[in-house]
Design a protein around this motif. Sequence first.
Motif, PDB file in Angstrom:
ATOM      1  N   ARG A  56     -31.019  42.745 -22.674  1.00  0.00           N
ATOM      2  CA  ARG A  56     -30.842  41.602 -21.779  1.00  0.00           C
ATOM      3  C   ARG A  56     -31.080  41.990 -20.330  1.00  0.00           C
TER       4      ARG A  56
ATOM      5  N   LYS B  16     -18.905  40.042 -23.918  1.00  0.00           N
ATOM      6  CA  LYS B  16     -19.659  38.894 -24.420  1.00  0.00           C
ATOM      7  C   LYS B  16     -20.895  39.372 -25.187  1.00  0.00           C
TER       8      LYS B  16
ATOM      9  N   THR C 270     -21.977  39.723 -33.950  1.00  0.00           N
ATOM     10  CA  THR C 270     -22.248  38.590 -34.829  1.00  0.00           C
ATOM     11  C   THR C 270     -23.570  38.788 -35.552  1.00  0.00           C
ATOM     12  N   ASN C 271     -24.583  39.249 -34.833  1.00  0.00           N
ATOM     13  CA  ASN C 271     -25.888  39.533 -35.440  1.00  0.00           C
ATOM     14  C   ASN C 271     -25.752  40.577 -36.546  1.00  0.00           C
TER      15      ASN C 271
ATOM     16  N   ASP D 119     -22.086  38.944 -29.218  1.00  0.00           N
ATOM     17  CA  ASP D 119     -23.394  38.496 -29.713  1.00  0.00           C
ATOM     18  C   ASP D 119     -24.006  39.493 -30.690  1.00  0.00           C
TER      19      ASP D 119
ATOM     20  N   HIS E  73     -29.552  44.485 -28.932  1.00  0.00           N
ATOM     21  CA  HIS E  73     -30.076  43.383 -28.123  1.00  0.00           C
ATOM     22  C   HIS E  73     -30.343  43.924 -26.722  1.00  0.00           C
TER      23      HIS E  73
ATOM     24  N   GLU F   4     -21.329  35.002 -40.207  1.00  0.00           N
ATOM     25  CA  GLU F   4     -21.031  35.373 -38.824  1.00  0.00           C
ATOM     26  C   GLU F   4     -19.777  36.218 -38.694  1.00  0.00           C
TER      27      GLU F   4
END
Length: 120
Positions: free
Chosen positions: A8, A29, A36-37, A33, A6, A46
């Motif tokens: 950001r 955090k 979980t992905n 994320d 990811h 999840e």
Amino acid sequence: MSTVIHRRYVAFSDAHYAGNLVDGAYALKLFGDVGTNLSIETDGHEGLFAGYESVEFLAPIRGGDVVEAQATLARKGNRSRTVDFELRVVCRGSDDTGRSALLDTPILAVRARGTGVIPA
């Protein structure tokens, strides 16, 4: 081996310390994320995160940076999953001139290893 990434933008509102530094919980955090992905992609669920085996804070993260959070499946047990995490700064936020810089070599800021569990 499965990997999820990811990317950001780190908002200046996330910086809580002098020099626009962001706290280490910000990286954790993002690891949640991306972890979980990864769990959804590899197991269709999840999952539940059990804990970190290790966490290393190696370089600062600042407001205005662009970071990449990566989760890589390191080991797959019957229900447990060992996941390696990395957070890299790929763009350093604006300096006094108001300019940001895409980095030729990303900065490894945080590295961790943790265990997730897929419910029976």
